[in-house]
Enzyme design. Structure first.
Site: not given
Ligand code: URA
Length: 232
Positions: A101
């Site tokens: 993310d």
């Molecule tokens: N899980 C998440 O919630 N976000 C990420 O960026 C990676 C794994």
């Protein structure tokens, strides 16, 4: 390899634009103008277009320490993209192996080798990814015991029909969790803690398989060594 394909592989041109560029006589091979797109060229041939020598880049394997406010998406959006941080020829050919993310930091792999990428991301291969999550609420005592069990069994995430693969949870302190998962569903770590009634306020990917960031600072990247590539 056909000349039009060579051109498409080494420039931003699509295959059909590359074909037209050849047919218009814009491409020289070993100093000779060639107008037949189907002409076979070898990697050692000197292919020139618009006065520049074109060279095939081959397969690249990169690790990046992703900062916050960098997107793993291929499309240009609000933030700089992970590929924009990689100073290699034709970085747009690199694909992120398992996205993070925009507000997650940590280890991101990039490659133009689709099969290698698949070996890391396919849930069937069960490649471990370790995350460090800072939680809004403390997790300890009986709640922690239950969380460890639920994650180990697999938890049903909201809106999904299949439980997560078994995951390992350990706490580094009351608010810092180390979670090892073997797949990469959408916002998986955040949703797993949300399913416990908690909230992830910061998230960092510590490792993918045997690979860790080592001394790489945020925003820095390096190409992988041979033994790191064949580890997957
Ligand atoms: N899980 C998440 O919630 N976000 C990420 O960026 C990676 C794994």
């Amino acid at each position: 390899m056909r000349l039009d394909r060579f051109l498409a592989e080494t420039t931003e041109l699509t295959r059909s634009l590359a074909k037209r560029a050849v047919q218009r006589g814009e491409v020289n091979v070993n100093g000779v103008r060639i107008k037949q797109a189907a002409t076979q060229v070898a990697p050692t041939d000197r292919v020139e277009w618009q006065g520049q020598r074109l060279e095939l880049v081959g397969l690249r394997y990169v690790m990046l320490h992703k900062p916050v406010d960098v997107e793993c998406s291929a499309r240009r959006g609000l933030y700089p993209r992970a590929v924009d941080l990689i100073d290699l020829p034709r970085p747009e050919r690199l694909q992120v192996v398992g996205r993070l993310d925009v507000d997650t930091t940590g280890l991101v792999l990039l490659t133009d080798d689709g099969q290698w990428s698949h070996r890391i991301t396919s849930p069937r291969r069960r490649c471990p990814k370790v995350y460090h999550a800072t939680l809004a609420d403390p997790l300890a005592g009986e709640a922690l015991t239950q969380a460890v069990e639920r994650f180990a069994e697999g938890i049903l995430l909201e809106g999904e029909e299949k439980p997560t693969l078994p995951a390992k949870l350990a706490m580094q302190d009351s608010h810092t969790a180390e979670l090892t998962i073997h797949e990469g569903r959408y916002h998986q770590v955040k949703r797993m803690f949300a399913a416990l009634g908690n909230r992830v306020v910061a998230l960092h990917r510590h490792s993918v398989g045997p690979l860790e960031l080592g001394g790489l600072e945020q925003g820095q990247w390096r190409e992988l060594r041979d033994e790191e590539i064949i580890a997957f």
